[in-house]
Design a protein around this motif. Structure first.
Motif, mmCIF file in Angstrom:
data_model
loop_
_atom_site.group_PDB
_atom_site.id
_atom_site.type_symbol
_atom_site.label_atom_id
_atom_site.label_comp_id
_atom_site.label_asym_id
_atom_site.label_seq_id
_atom_site.Cartn_x
_atom_site.Cartn_y
_atom_site.Cartn_z
ATOM 1 N N TRP A 127 0.816 -1.213 0.000
ATOM 2 C CA TRP A 127 0.000 0.000 0.000
ATOM 3 C C TRP A 127 0.851 1.265 0.000
ATOM 4 N N ASN A 128 2.110 1.139 0.413
ATOM 5 C CA ASN A 128 3.006 2.302 0.413
ATOM 6 C C ASN A 128 3.244 2.823 -1.003
ATOM 7 N N ILE A 129 3.422 1.900 -1.951
ATOM 8 C CA ILE A 129 3.644 2.324 -3.328
ATOM 9 C C ILE A 129 2.393 2.964 -3.906
ATOM 10 N N THR A 130 1.225 2.471 -3.494
ATOM 11 C CA THR A 130 -0.032 3.072 -3.948
ATOM 12 C C THR A 130 -0.144 4.511 -3.456
ATOM 13 N N ILE A 131 0.204 4.716 -2.193
ATOM 14 C CA ILE A 131 0.159 6.064 -1.609
ATOM 15 C C ILE A 131 1.150 6.990 -2.304
ATOM 16 N N LYS A 132 2.357 6.493 -2.583
ATOM 17 C CA LYS A 132 3.383 7.303 -3.249
ATOM 18 C C LYS A 132 2.930 7.717 -4.644
ATOM 19 N N ILE A 133 2.300 6.780 -5.362
ATOM 20 C CA ILE A 133 1.814 7.086 -6.710
ATOM 21 C C ILE A 133 0.752 8.176 -6.663
ATOM 22 N N ILE A 134 -0.133 8.087 -5.687
ATOM 23 C CA ILE A 134 -1.189 9.100 -5.541
ATOM 24 C C ILE A 134 -0.592 10.446 -5.161
ATOM 25 N N GLU A 135 0.417 10.439 -4.297
ATOM 26 C CA GLU A 135 1.045 11.692 -3.870
ATOM 27 C C GLU A 135 1.778 12.392 -5.009
ATOM 28 N N ASN A 136 2.281 11.611 -5.980
ATOM 29 C CA ASN A 136 3.011 12.192 -7.114
ATOM 30 C C ASN A 136 2.128 13.073 -7.985
ATOM 31 N N ALA A 137 0.886 12.650 -8.188
ATOM 32 C CA ALA A 137 -0.065 13.424 -8.988
ATOM 33 C C ALA A 137 -1.468 13.040 -8.531
ATOM 34 N N PRO A 138 -1.917 13.621 -7.414
ATOM 35 C CA PRO A 138 -3.168 13.190 -6.759
ATOM 36 C C PRO A 138 -4.378 13.070 -7.685
ATOM 37 N N ILE A 139 -4.747 14.136 -8.358
ATOM 38 C CA ILE A 139 -5.961 14.126 -9.173
ATOM 39 C C ILE A 139 -5.813 13.191 -10.372
ATOM 40 N N GLN A 140 -4.714 13.347 -11.109
ATOM 41 C CA GLN A 140 -4.508 12.558 -12.317
ATOM 42 C C GLN A 140 -4.425 11.065 -12.022
ATOM 43 N N ASN A 141 -3.648 10.674 -11.025
ATOM 44 C CA ASN A 141 -3.440 9.250 -10.751
ATOM 45 C C ASN A 141 -4.638 8.607 -10.066
ATOM 46 N N ILE A 142 -5.358 9.367 -9.245
ATOM 47 C CA ILE A 142 -6.577 8.835 -8.628
ATOM 48 C C ILE A 142 -7.619 8.563 -9.708
ATOM 49 N N LEU A 143 -7.775 9.504 -10.639
ATOM 50 C CA LEU A 143 -8.718 9.312 -11.745
ATOM 51 C C LEU A 143 -8.312 8.115 -12.602
ATOM 52 N N PHE A 144 -7.010 7.940 -12.799
ATOM 53 C CA PHE A 144 -6.511 6.806 -13.581
ATOM 54 C C PHE A 144 -6.879 5.493 -12.901
ATOM 55 N N MET A 145 -6.693 5.425 -11.579
ATOM 56 C CA MET A 145 -7.004 4.206 -10.833
ATOM 57 C C MET A 145 -8.509 3.939 -10.791
ATOM 58 N N ILE A 146 -9.301 5.004 -10.682
ATOM 59 C CA ILE A 146 -10.758 4.844 -10.690
ATOM 60 C C ILE A 146 -11.220 4.318 -12.046
ATOM 61 N N PHE A 147 -10.670 4.897 -13.112
ATOM 62 C CA PHE A 147 -11.026 4.453 -14.457
ATOM 63 C C PHE A 147 -10.600 3.007 -14.665
ATOM 64 N N HIS A 148 -9.438 2.642 -14.133
ATOM 65 C CA HIS A 148 -8.953 1.264 -14.207
ATOM 66 C C HIS A 148 -9.930 0.315 -13.526
ATOM 67 N N ALA A 149 -10.405 0.692 -12.321
ATOM 68 C CA ALA A 149 -11.343 -0.151 -11.576
ATOM 69 C C ALA A 149 -12.664 -0.300 -12.327
ATOM 70 N N LEU A 150 -13.128 0.795 -12.942
ATOM 71 C CA LEU A 150 -14.384 0.751 -13.692
ATOM 72 C C LEU A 150 -14.268 -0.154 -14.919
ATOM 73 N N ILE A 151 -13.196 0.031 -15.672
ATOM 74 C CA ILE A 151 -13.018 -0.703 -16.919
ATOM 75 C C ILE A 151 -12.674 -2.171 -16.681
ATOM 76 N N ALA A 152 -11.837 -2.438 -15.651
ATOM 77 C CA ALA A 152 -11.334 -3.802 -15.444
ATOM 78 C C ALA A 152 -12.225 -4.653 -14.549
ATOM 79 N N SER A 153 -12.976 -4.021 -13.645
ATOM 80 C CA SER A 153 -13.763 -4.801 -12.682
ATOM 81 C C SER A 153 -15.254 -4.501 -12.703
ATOM 82 N N VAL A 154 -15.626 -3.249 -12.489
ATOM 83 C CA VAL A 154 -17.039 -2.910 -12.323
ATOM 84 C C VAL A 154 -17.834 -3.191 -13.599
ATOM 85 N N CYS A 155 -17.465 -2.556 -14.695
ATOM 86 C CA CYS A 155 -18.248 -2.682 -15.933
ATOM 87 C C CYS A 155 -18.267 -4.096 -16.507
#
Length: 296
Positions: free
Chosen positions: A203-231
């Motif tokens: 989880w440390n690497i996940t936090i670091k990735i989010i800290e590098n570019a909070p809005i952009q990387n969070i949106l990327f991960m959300i889109f990943h979850a939607l495309i790969a799992s939810v939808c």
């Protein structure tokens, strides 16, 4: 809606075919397979939980006697599928691992016949053979057979992933027959998978990735979850209410087609003549299978 229900598993396959775009990027950022899967599952679970609270909290209700269905679909379906496939990718070539996973419809048809009483028709067999042949051509295994690395453990992992996929579909069909909504099945399967991985993820690497570019990387991960799992899981699971499990599994073989197209667009992976032939075979299989869909 029922007229176009056959499109649901096809769209699910297209979504799964795009997963490589996200996984390659997240791997470049330093995530391992466990962390990618756990992060995706957590975000996807939160998205579905929000949907429940906004639209219908009753979808969270399940009977205690049916809890084994969701436990098994999460552990032996979602989790086993992803871990088995990831292991096969590390042990074998990407093309050979993909071919093994494409055997999933074969196991789906067999399991559906044994446990759900669905008939094995000549049409299913023909479409299945066409789909598998198309997947083999599309994967590139025929052209690159001299460079394929094969290990017994890798082959077993790939087959395990295919069986796990078939298991998930069979268990989802059983849950639907008991009256559960596709949202409910997907949510609890995701919860079980995520909780199983929570101690293995970094989880440390996940936090670091989010800290590098909070809005952009969070949106990327959300889109990943939607495309790969939810939808894809929602589309595929919901389709099981109207389409036999075996048919839905073969229709989802649109995955290698989308993977080929995304490879061309994002990674300049130009298909060969044999790859195009595989594409035609898969499209033929999907067309034949979707001509007549089971009506309820």
């Amino acid at each position: 809606m029922k007229r176009f229900i056959f499109l649901f598993p096809i769209l699910a396959g297209i979504s799964w075919g795009s997963v490589g775009i996200f996984v390659r990027k997240l791997t470049q950022w330093g995530m391992d397979n466990y962390t990618i899967l756990a992060t995706r599952g957590l975000i996807a679970s939160l998205i579905l939980l929000s949907v429940f609270f906004i639209f219908d909290k009753s979808l969270l209700k399940i009977k205690l006697k049916d809890s084994w269905l969701f436990l098994c679909s999460g552990l032996f379906g979602m989790l086993a599928l992803n871990l088995g496939y990831n292991t096969a990718i590390n042990e074998l070539s990407l093309s050979f691992a993909a071919v093994l996973l494409c055997l999933a419809p074969m196991f789906v048809i067999i399991f559906s016949f044994l446990f759900l009483g669905e008939k094995i028709t000549s049409k299913k067999l023909i479409c299945l053979i066409l789909a598998i042949a198309g997947c083999i051509c599309t994967s590139g295994i025929i052209e690159n057979h001299t460079n394929i690395t094969i290990t017994p453990f890798g082959v077993c992992s790939g087959l395990f992933a295919a069986i796990s996929y078939a298991t998930y579909l069979a268990l989802s069909t059983k849950a639907i027959q008991k009256g559960y909504n596709a949202l409910t099945i997907t949510f609890y399967s995701l919860i079980v998978m995520t909780l199983s991985l929570i101690l293995f993820a970094d989880w440390n690497i996940t936090i670091k990735i989010i800290e590098n570019a909070p809005i952009q990387n969070i949106l990327f991960m959300i889109f990943h979850a939607l495309i790969a799992s939810v939808c894809p899981y929602l589309l595929h699971t919901y389709s099981l209410k109207y389409i036999e499990t075996g048919k839905a599994a073969i229709l989802a073989e649109s995955e290698p087609i989308s993977a080929m197209i995304f490879g061309i667009i994002f990674f300049s992976e130009i298909p060969t003549f044999i790859g195009i032939t595989g594409l035609i075979l898969i499209l033929t299989s999907l067309t034949l299978l979707s001509i007549k869909v089971k009506e309820n």
